[in-house]
Write a protein that holds these residues in place. Structure first.
Motif, PDB file in Angstrom:
ATOM      1  N   THR A  74       0.853  -1.187   0.000  1.00  0.00           N
ATOM      2  CA  THR A  74       0.000   0.000   0.000  1.00  0.00           C
ATOM      3  C   THR A  74       0.889   1.237   0.000  1.00  0.00           C
ATOM      4  OG1 THR A  74      -1.716  -1.166   1.214  1.00  0.00           O
ATOM      5  CG2 THR A  74      -1.781   1.233   1.300  1.00  0.00           C
ATOM      6  N   ASP A  75       0.485   2.246  -0.774  1.00  0.00           N
ATOM      7  CA  ASP A  75       1.256   3.479  -0.852  1.00  0.00           C
ATOM      8  C   ASP A  75       0.308   4.666  -0.953  1.00  0.00           C
ATOM      9  OD1 ASP A  75       3.471   5.125  -0.929  1.00  0.00           O
ATOM     10  OD2 ASP A  75       4.169   4.464  -2.887  1.00  0.00           O
ATOM     11  N   LYS A  76       0.826   5.848  -0.636  1.00  0.00           N
ATOM     12  CA  LYS A  76       0.035   7.075  -0.726  1.00  0.00           C
ATOM     13  C   LYS A  76       0.390   7.798  -2.019  1.00  0.00           C
ATOM     14  CE  LYS A  76      -1.189   7.903   3.934  1.00  0.00           C
ATOM     15  NZ  LYS A  76      -2.556   8.210   4.142  1.00  0.00           N
ATOM     16  N   PHE A  77      -0.637   8.169  -2.765  1.00  0.00           N
ATOM     17  CA  PHE A  77      -0.455   8.949  -3.978  1.00  0.00           C
ATOM     18  C   PHE A  77      -0.532  10.424  -3.593  1.00  0.00           C
ATOM     19  CE2 PHE A  77      -2.065  10.986  -7.884  1.00  0.00           C
ATOM     20  CZ  PHE A  77      -1.035  10.626  -8.739  1.00  0.00           C
ATOM     21  N   LEU A  78       0.404  11.217  -4.072  1.00  0.00           N
ATOM     22  CA  LEU A  78       0.494  12.645  -3.736  1.00  0.00           C
ATOM     23  C   LEU A  78       0.394  12.860  -2.226  1.00  0.00           C
ATOM     24  CD1 LEU A  78      -1.753  14.184  -6.541  1.00  0.00           C
ATOM     25  CD2 LEU A  78       0.735  14.004  -6.498  1.00  0.00           C
ATOM     26  N   PRO A  79       1.358  12.306  -1.469  1.00  0.00           N
ATOM     27  CA  PRO A  79       1.280  12.399  -0.007  1.00  0.00           C
ATOM     28  C   PRO A  79       1.282  13.845   0.482  1.00  0.00           C
ATOM     29  CG  PRO A  79       3.433  11.614  -0.696  1.00  0.00           C
ATOM     30  CD  PRO A  79       2.591  11.675  -1.918  1.00  0.00           C
ATOM     31  N   PHE A  80       0.540  14.069   1.567  1.00  0.00           N
ATOM     32  CA  PHE A  80       0.446  15.398   2.170  1.00  0.00           C
ATOM     33  C   PHE A  80       1.828  15.916   2.540  1.00  0.00           C
ATOM     34  CE2 PHE A  80      -0.543  18.313   5.722  1.00  0.00           C
ATOM     35  CZ  PHE A  80      -1.354  19.204   5.035  1.00  0.00           C
ATOM     36  N   PHE A  81       2.642  15.045   3.126  1.00  0.00           N
ATOM     37  CA  PHE A  81       4.028  15.376   3.438  1.00  0.00           C
ATOM     38  C   PHE A  81       4.920  14.552   2.525  1.00  0.00           C
ATOM     39  CE2 PHE A  81       1.885  16.221   7.506  1.00  0.00           C
ATOM     40  CZ  PHE A  81       2.246  17.553   7.663  1.00  0.00           C
ATOM     41  N   GLY A  82       5.425  15.143   1.455  1.00  0.00           N
ATOM     42  CA  GLY A  82       6.261  14.429   0.497  1.00  0.00           C
ATOM     43  C   GLY A  82       7.711  14.393   0.961  1.00  0.00           C
ATOM     44  N   PHE A  83       8.375  13.283   0.666  1.00  0.00           N
ATOM     45  CA  PHE A  83       9.785  13.114   0.994  1.00  0.00           C
ATOM     46  C   PHE A  83      10.538  12.658  -0.238  1.00  0.00           C
ATOM     47  CE2 PHE A  83       7.566  12.242   5.000  1.00  0.00           C
ATOM     48  CZ  PHE A  83       8.197  13.160   5.822  1.00  0.00           C
ATOM     49  N   GLY A  84      11.727  13.168  -0.431  1.00  0.00           N
ATOM     50  CA  GLY A  84      12.618  12.688  -1.478  1.00  0.00           C
ATOM     51  C   GLY A  84      12.001  12.639  -2.854  1.00  0.00           C
ATOM     52  N   ASP A  85      11.803  11.433  -3.353  1.00  0.00           N
ATOM     53  CA  ASP A  85      11.335  11.274  -4.729  1.00  0.00           C
ATOM     54  C   ASP A  85       9.849  10.916  -4.816  1.00  0.00           C
ATOM     55  OD1 ASP A  85      11.527   8.706  -3.756  1.00  0.00           O
ATOM     56  OD2 ASP A  85      12.468   7.881  -5.540  1.00  0.00           O
ATOM     57  N   ASP A  86       9.032  11.337  -3.824  1.00  0.00           N
ATOM     58  CA  ASP A  86       7.596  11.117  -3.890  1.00  0.00           C
ATOM     59  C   ASP A  86       7.027  11.818  -5.122  1.00  0.00           C
ATOM     60  OD1 ASP A  86       7.334   9.534  -1.656  1.00  0.00           O
ATOM     61  OD2 ASP A  86       6.915  11.204  -0.310  1.00  0.00           O
ATOM     62  N   VAL A  87       5.940  11.300  -5.644  1.00  0.00           N
ATOM     63  CA  VAL A  87       5.281  11.857  -6.824  1.00  0.00           C
ATOM     64  C   VAL A  87       4.658  13.206  -6.464  1.00  0.00           C
ATOM     65  CG1 VAL A  87       3.362  11.513  -8.437  1.00  0.00           C
ATOM     66  CG2 VAL A  87       4.818   9.591  -7.817  1.00  0.00           C
ATOM     67  N   SER A  88       4.806  14.177  -7.358  1.00  0.00           N
ATOM     68  CA  SER A  88       4.152  15.476  -7.194  1.00  0.00           C
ATOM     69  C   SER A  88       3.594  15.895  -8.548  1.00  0.00           C
ATOM     70  CB  SER A  88       5.136  16.516  -6.657  1.00  0.00           C
ATOM     71  OG  SER A  88       6.161  16.748  -7.598  1.00  0.00           O
ATOM     72  N   VAL A  89       2.749  16.926  -8.560  1.00  0.00           N
ATOM     73  CA  VAL A  89       2.097  17.363  -9.791  1.00  0.00           C
ATOM     74  C   VAL A  89       2.357  18.844 -10.014  1.00  0.00           C
ATOM     75  CG1 VAL A  89      -0.151  17.751 -10.892  1.00  0.00           C
ATOM     76  CG2 VAL A  89       0.249  15.657  -9.619  1.00  0.00           C
ATOM     77  N   LYS A  90       2.637  19.185 -11.261  1.00  0.00           N
ATOM     78  CA  LYS A  90       2.669  20.581 -11.662  1.00  0.00           C
ATOM     79  C   LYS A  90       2.141  20.653 -13.084  1.00  0.00           C
ATOM     80  CE  LYS A  90       7.509  20.616 -13.054  1.00  0.00           C
ATOM     81  NZ  LYS A  90       8.803  21.222 -12.828  1.00  0.00           N
ATOM     82  N   LEU A  91       1.542  21.776 -13.420  1.00  0.00           N
ATOM     83  CA  LEU A  91       0.975  21.989 -14.742  1.00  0.00           C
ATOM     84  C   LEU A  91       1.860  22.981 -15.474  1.00  0.00           C
ATOM     85  CD1 LEU A  91      -1.491  21.589 -16.675  1.00  0.00           C
ATOM     86  CD2 LEU A  91      -2.476  23.597 -15.586  1.00  0.00           C
ATOM     87  N   LEU A  92       2.345  22.586 -16.650  1.00  0.00           N
ATOM     88  CA  LEU A  92       3.176  23.464 -17.467  1.00  0.00           C
ATOM     89  C   LEU A  92       2.298  24.102 -18.528  1.00  0.00           C
ATOM     90  CD1 LEU A  92       6.226  21.082 -17.965  1.00  0.00           C
ATOM     91  CD2 LEU A  92       5.915  22.834 -16.226  1.00  0.00           C
ATOM     92  N   PHE A  93       2.468  25.415 -18.703  1.00  0.00           N
ATOM     93  CA  PHE A  93       1.636  26.144 -19.646  1.00  0.00           C
ATOM     94  C   PHE A  93       2.481  27.144 -20.425  1.00  0.00           C
ATOM     95  CE2 PHE A  93      -0.897  29.951 -20.576  1.00  0.00           C
ATOM     96  CZ  PHE A  93      -1.862  29.402 -21.408  1.00  0.00           C
ATOM     97  N   GLY A  94       2.206  27.217 -21.711  1.00  0.00           N
ATOM     98  CA  GLY A  94       2.835  28.239 -22.547  1.00  0.00           C
ATOM     99  C   GLY A  94       4.344  28.174 -22.536  1.00  0.00           C
ATOM    100  N   ASP A  95       4.965  29.309 -22.375  1.00  0.00           N
ATOM    101  CA  ASP A  95       6.413  29.453 -22.472  1.00  0.00           C
ATOM    102  C   ASP A  95       7.079  29.323 -21.103  1.00  0.00           C
ATOM    103  OD1 ASP A  95       8.887  29.921 -23.659  1.00  0.00           O
ATOM    104  OD2 ASP A  95       8.699  32.101 -23.487  1.00  0.00           O
ATOM    105  N   GLY A  96       6.874  28.168 -20.432  1.00  0.00           N
ATOM    106  CA  GLY A  96       7.575  27.900 -19.187  1.00  0.00           C
ATOM    107  C   GLY A  96       6.838  28.259 -17.914  1.00  0.00           C
TER     108      GLY A  96
END
Length: 129
Positions: A74-96
């Motif tokens: 069992t694992d947490k997706f997008l953990p509230f407290f992320g450590f090291g190489d935990d998965v995170s999300v960002k949205l890229l738009f336009g020119d950077g």
């Protein structure tokens, strides 16, 4: 001493960036993520009210997705407290331009901090503002 560096070899050794279409499954570490849809919304309705971005005129990118845990535990997706190489999300738009995911505390469809059993999936939403 001279060294001969071939730029083609150096470029091929770097990991290629892959762009996935909506509905196409993407592998990220031990997760398989499939985005079903994305829309821009000014508010998010919940059972007890609604969420609004902090700043006037801002809106949310609402991303509907299915996440599958391919790990053996069992694992947490997008953990509230992320450590090291935990998965995170960002949205890229336009020119950077980069926008970060935000957790809507108490919103029952939010995939942040979702505990998912091995070989199981969960449908939900991710919000970016």
């Amino acid at each position: 001493m001279e060294t001969d560096t071939n730029p083609t070899e150096a470029a091929s050794s770097e990991e290629e960036e892959k762009i996935y279409n909506i509905g196409e499954a993407a592998q990220l570490k031990d997760w398989e993520i499939t985005v079903a849809s994305m829309q821009i919304v000014p508010t998010v309705s919940a059972d007890y009210g609604e969420f609004r971005p902090d700043e006037e005129g801002n809106q949310y990118a609402q991303i509907a997705a299915t996440v599958s845990n391919k790990e053996k535990q069992t694992d947490k997706f997008l953990p509230f407290f992320g450590f090291g190489d935990d998965v995170s999300v960002k949205l890229l738009f336009g020119d950077g331009y980069e926008f970060s995911a935000t957790q809507l505390l108490g919103y029952d469809k939010d995939l942040h901090d979702a505990s998912i059993n091995p070989l199981s999936s969960q449908e939900g939403e991710i919000f970016v503002r």
